[in-house]
Motif scaffolding. Structure first.
Motif, PDB file in Angstrom:
ATOM      1  N   LEU A   1      -3.860   3.111  -5.185  1.00 15.06           N
ATOM      2  CA  LEU A   1      -3.794   2.003  -4.223  1.00 15.06           C
ATOM      3  C   LEU A   1      -5.110   1.871  -3.452  1.00 15.06           C
ATOM      4  O   LEU A   1      -5.592   0.757  -3.203  1.00 15.06           O
ATOM      5  CB  LEU A   1      -2.637   2.226  -3.252  1.00 15.06           C
ATOM      6  CG  LEU A   1      -1.224   2.138  -3.848  1.00 15.06           C
ATOM      7  CD1 LEU A   1      -0.187   2.428  -2.777  1.00 15.06           C
ATOM      8  CD2 LEU A   1      -0.971   0.770  -4.462  1.00 15.06           C
TER       9      LEU A   1
ATOM     10  N   ILE B   1       7.145   7.192  -5.115  1.00 11.98           N
ATOM     11  CA  ILE B   1       6.447   5.925  -5.358  1.00 11.98           C
ATOM     12  C   ILE B   1       6.774   4.921  -4.263  1.00 11.98           C
ATOM     13  O   ILE B   1       5.903   4.219  -3.737  1.00 11.98           O
ATOM     14  CB  ILE B   1       6.827   5.370  -6.740  1.00 11.98           C
ATOM     15  CG1 ILE B   1       6.416   6.361  -7.838  1.00 11.98           C
ATOM     16  CG2 ILE B   1       6.170   4.021  -6.985  1.00 11.98           C
ATOM     17  CD1 ILE B   1       6.925   5.992  -9.208  1.00 11.98           C
TER      18      ILE B   1
ATOM     19  N   VAL C   1       3.121  -1.693  -9.040  1.00 17.36           N
ATOM     20  CA  VAL C   1       2.962  -0.256  -8.784  1.00 17.36           C
ATOM     21  C   VAL C   1       4.114   0.540  -9.387  1.00 17.36           C
ATOM     22  O   VAL C   1       3.912   1.596 -10.002  1.00 17.36           O
ATOM     23  CB  VAL C   1       2.854  -0.007  -7.268  1.00 17.36           C
ATOM     24  CG1 VAL C   1       2.794   1.489  -6.970  1.00 17.36           C
ATOM     25  CG2 VAL C   1       1.625  -0.694  -6.699  1.00 17.36           C
TER      26      VAL C   1
ATOM     27  N   LEU D   1       0.624  -0.061   0.628  1.00 14.71           N
ATOM     28  CA  LEU D   1       0.185  -1.257  -0.100  1.00 14.71           C
ATOM     29  C   LEU D   1       0.241  -2.484   0.808  1.00 14.71           C
ATOM     30  O   LEU D   1      -0.683  -3.307   0.816  1.00 14.71           O
ATOM     31  CB  LEU D   1       1.069  -1.451  -1.334  1.00 14.71           C
ATOM     32  CG  LEU D   1       0.907  -2.767  -2.097  1.00 14.71           C
ATOM     33  CD1 LEU D   1      -0.492  -2.884  -2.685  1.00 14.71           C
ATOM     34  CD2 LEU D   1       1.964  -2.880  -3.200  1.00 14.71           C
TER      35      LEU D   1
ATOM     36  N   GLU E   1       3.795   0.633 -13.242  1.00 15.77           N
ATOM     37  CA  GLU E   1       2.698   1.479 -13.696  1.00 15.77           C
ATOM     38  C   GLU E   1       3.074   2.959 -13.676  1.00 15.77           C
ATOM     39  O   GLU E   1       2.598   3.730 -14.513  1.00 15.77           O
ATOM     40  CB  GLU E   1       1.471   1.259 -12.813  1.00 15.77           C
ATOM     41  CG  GLU E   1       0.799  -0.092 -13.005  1.00 15.77           C
ATOM     42  CD  GLU E   1      -0.338  -0.306 -12.034  1.00 15.77           C
ATOM     43  OE1 GLU E   1      -0.974  -1.364 -12.118  1.00 15.77           O
ATOM     44  OE2 GLU E   1      -0.566   0.580 -11.183  1.00 15.77           O
TER      45      GLU E   1
ATOM     46  N   VAL F   1      -0.680   7.931  -7.145  1.00 12.08           N
ATOM     47  CA  VAL F   1      -0.286   6.588  -6.724  1.00 12.08           C
ATOM     48  C   VAL F   1      -1.054   6.174  -5.472  1.00 12.08           C
ATOM     49  O   VAL F   1      -1.568   5.048  -5.373  1.00 12.08           O
ATOM     50  CB  VAL F   1       1.236   6.533  -6.476  1.00 12.08           C
ATOM     51  CG1 VAL F   1       1.635   5.177  -5.910  1.00 12.08           C
ATOM     52  CG2 VAL F   1       1.992   6.792  -7.771  1.00 12.08           C
TER      53      VAL F   1
ATOM     54  N   SER G   1       4.319  -4.817  -5.478  1.00 12.32           N
ATOM     55  CA  SER G   1       5.125  -3.588  -5.453  1.00 12.32           C
ATOM     56  C   SER G   1       5.725  -3.316  -6.825  1.00 12.32           C
ATOM     57  O   SER G   1       5.772  -2.159  -7.280  1.00 12.32           O
ATOM     58  CB  SER G   1       6.234  -3.708  -4.410  1.00 12.32           C
ATOM     59  OG  SER G   1       5.687  -3.885  -3.117  1.00 12.32           O
TER      60      SER G   1
END
Length: 769
Positions: free
Chosen positions: A667, A750, A691, A757, A694, A663, A688
């Motif tokens: 990013l 996560i 992410v 991010l 995913e 992750v 967000s």
């Protein structure tokens, strides 16, 4: 020249390159340290399984009990009586010896046989003998300590073993003694040896897959940014072989640094690992090692695998100097990926069809390995299919962006959650198999009689036909019966019971033999006072003082957690005679404390007949509690549970590291597009959600499939291998709590990346280098 350039870019490529090097090396180090741990434990197990089985001397289950020594002893060899004892739930391997001449064979671990009045003890038992009162342990072994037994005769530093010396005349009269002229040099062979060997293989594979994924993910960290730099090198004249060499050098150097670091971490924790006994078996520290070849293979294989992974990740850079900007989406995964999973299920079912309770399901283990590999192979197809479904059923920018991203790279998306999927698979199997294996271990009867000693090896009397295995030495019994001792004569029994009851804190329950010594229906007589006090054993008819009953369920049962039947009921025949006139055939003793229990056991061991192997050649049955009997039966299940727990824990650790690296690396790779999306008006909350989707979508899709397959395969195994009457358990609260905790940990990982991010996509970062 190219190699020097690769080293310079790796080690002197600026702050970002150093951060990538450090993160990748630490991730590889974690994987290497854990893999070395698995290899070390397996080597220790294998070394233990391959040791000399001196205990196998003179025993053969096919041949029945050992033959007694001849009336006239030869001038060579030795008398040998191998039996067991217990101390607070621990088994003591006891070997009584008597040399018949100067050339008598010597067991491993000692340099000479103990003489009469001497004994050798393992270091752990010698320590106990020094610290425990003699009436609780030491009085069982006549003589004095002459030395300690070496490691070659032991399975681990905590094993309790003793070699006791006797004169030939004294040992010859002991039941179970045999003549031995050579000591077995074979390796131990038990029904559980292949089970644990395959369990280690399955556990190693379960850990190896996430480790390889972690290493692969770590070496691909910030792959898109690295591709841009390599593409720039192409623009200034670098050839495709140059690019491959630079990428391979960077990955190999980073992986080598992580491997060295991981090896150092393992070296630091190895002493603690040798004494921690993570699977319940404590091995000698010298055997808890991956061996020199294991270290060498790790130092070579991990950097090579990392270089290969890096080269595979850069295939699209080698098209042309503009390959990055002209990148195209790879073809979607084919449904043919499901064939590996299907082949694993078929192999597993075929293995179960040819297995039996004696093989403990070992033929089905290759199928489990193929199923785990099949889940990893089928994951990208399931991810792509779920992404297409998400874009069709959901509206809004976040599902659209997440679905397109997953459809474009389903392999990379699934790679980050593969470890969690395997953990769910293993955990679900454990959630079904372990409760089935332990079903009944805590039954009411086993718990209520937990601190009760039983001893049916009382000396004296003739043989009689009493319990349930046909034939016996010196007497022909009818079908369904076997020969046993008629018990201790009444006069001797009275003094024996008086001495036993004199031990403070004991409650003694005698069991008598019937007058029908050779009758077909011979049984035992039990006082109703005993039955009322031990309520779980049954109920006496109204008005009866004693009952005539079959006590085999109480005295001869080596599996009380499954097989326990009351010995008396309302229809039991009453016995009106005098109990004091009957021979004493067995005794039960309830102790008020562990020390009292051991004093009672020591008294029984020194005042009753020695235990001898049964007619099937199995180990003897010394005085032991019902709790110890259950523990012996469930010890292998406990080790299996620890193996599975260790595999699930290590898999979760690897999966968490892999998910965090994937992750975070994703990013970094999308720093520019995320920043541009924010500048164009997309809120951070929407990014967000992209992410989260995913990472969560491939995990959810494959977790359901993994859990379903694991439950189905576990049900098949229980149906095939479980004891009769054991129902297939449902997945309980502990399973759902564990599964929920694992998935929650993934979600937390996560969420921890989301502040990154927000910072990296800030509008101030619109000026890119």
């Amino acid at each position: 020249m190219i190699l020097r350039l690769g080293l310079r870019l790796t080690l002197s490529g600026g702050r970002e390159a150093l951060v990538r090097l450090a993160v990748t090396a630490m991730a590889v180090a974690v994987g290497v340290a854990l893999l070395l741990t698995v290899l070390a434990e397996f080597h220790a197990f294998q070394a233990n399984a391959d040791r000399q089985c001196w205990e196998c001397t003179g025993t053969s289950s096919a041949a029945g009990p050992p033959a007694p020594p001849p009336a006239r002893l030869p001038a060579h060899g030795e008398l040998w009586n191998d039996n067991v004892d217990f101390y607070q739930g621990q088994t003591i391997e006891r070997l009584d010896l008597a040399a018949l001449g100067p050339r008598a064979p010597v067991p491993p671990g000692i340099s000479r046989l103990p003489g009469p009045g001497q004994y050798y003890a393992s270091p752990a038992l010698a320590a106990l003998l020094r610290t425990v009162p003699a009436d609780e342990l030491g009085d069982r072994f006549p003589g004095k300590l002459a030395g300690t037994i070496g490691d070659t005769a032991l399975t681990g530093p905590g094993e309790l073993v003793i070699f006791v010396g006797y004169t030939p005349a004294a040992l010859k009269t002991v039941t179970g003694t045999q003549l031995v002229t050579s000591i077995s040099t074979s390796v131990p062979s038990t029904v559980f040896t292949p089970f644990f060997r395959w369990a280690f293989v399955v556990g190693a594979a379960a850990v190896l897959f996430p480790i390889l994924i972690l290493v692969s993910t770590a070496t691909r960290l910030a792959a898109a940014r690295r591709e841009e730099r390599l593409a720039a090198l192409r623009l200034v004249g670098a050839t495709p072989p140059d690019i491959r060499a630079i990428a391979a050098v960077e990955a190999a150097v980073t992986a080598l640094a992580g491997t060295v670091l991981g090896t150092g971490v393992f070296a630091l924790v190895r002493p603690a690992l040798a004494t921690a006994a993570p699977i319940g078996t404590e091995y000698f520290a010298s055997t808890v090692t991956p061996t020199v070849w294991g270290y060498a293979a790790m130092l070579v294989a991990v950097p090579v695998a990392s270089a290969v992974a890096a080269l595979l990740s850069l295939r699209r850079v080698q098209v042309s100097p503009l390959g990055v900007s002209r990148r195209v989406s790879p073809p979607p995964p084919s449904p043919w990926r499901l064939t590996v999973l299907a082949a694993g299920v078929v192999t597993y079912v075929a293995g179960l069809l040819v297995t039996s309770p004696r093989s403990i399901g070992a033929p089905a283990y290759p199928g489990l390995l193929i199923i785990m590999a099949g889940l990893a192979v089928a994951g990208p197809w399931l991810t792509a299919a779920s992404a297409r479904l998400l874009t069709r059923l959901s509206g809004g920018a976040s599902p659209l962006l997440a679905g397109r991203r997953l459809s474009d790279g389903p392999k990379a998306a699934f790679r980050s959650v593969t470890g969690l999927v395997l953990a769910v698979f293993i955990g679900t199997m454990a959630g079904v198999l372990l409760p089935a294996a332990e079903a009944g271990a805590g039954s009411h009867a086993a718990v209520a009689l937990g601190n009760v000693l039983r001893d049916d090896q009382l000396p004296g009397g003739n043989l009689h036909c009493a319990v349930k295995i046909p034939s016996g030495p010196g007497i022909n019994c009818p079908p369904g019966k076997m020969a046993g001792s008629a018990g201790m004569p009444p006069r001797a029994a009275a003094g024996f019971l008086s001495q036993l009851r004199a031990i403070p804190g004991t409650t003694v329950y005698p069991i008598y033999s019937t007058p029908q010594v050779f009758g077909v229906d011979a049984g035992n007589v039990v006082s109703c006072t005993v039955i009322r006090d031990l309520a779980v054993v049954g109920r006496c008819p109204a008005g009866a003082r004693a009952v005539l009953t079959d006590t085999s369920s109480l005295l001869d049962n080596d599996n009380p957690q499954y097989i326990f039947k009351p010995i008396a009921g309302p229809d039991a025949p009453a016995y009106a005679g005098s109990l004091s006139a009957l021979p004493l055939v067995a005794v039960l003793v309830r102790a008020g404390s562990p020390a009292t229990l051991e004093r009672a056991r020591t008294f029984l061991a020194t005042h009753t007949a020695p235990s001898v192997p049964g007619q099937d050649g199995n180990l003897p049955t010394p005085p032991r509690t019902y709790a110890e009997t259950v523990a012996i039966r469930t010890s292998d299940d406990t080790i299996a549970q620890r193996l599975i727990d260790a595999a699930v824990t290590l898999t979760l650790i690897m999966a968490g590291c892999s998910l965090a690296v994937a992750v975070g690396g994703g990013l970094v790779d999308r720093k520019r597009p995320f920043t541009l999306l924010r500048v164009s008006g997309v809120p951070v909350s929407a990014l967000s959600r992209v992410v989260l989707m995913e990472a969560a979508l491939p995990l959810a899709a494959t977790t359901v499939l993994a859990a379903g397959i694991a439950y189905g395969t576990s049900v098949l195994a229980v149906s095939r291998l479980a004891a009769e009457g054991v129902a297939i358990p449902s997945l309980g609260r502990v399973y759902y709590e564990t599964l929920g905790a694992g998935l929650a940990a993934a979600l937390i990982i996560i969420l921890l990346t989301l502040p990154l991010l927000r910072r990296m996509s800030a509008p101030g970062n619109i000026h890119f280098e």
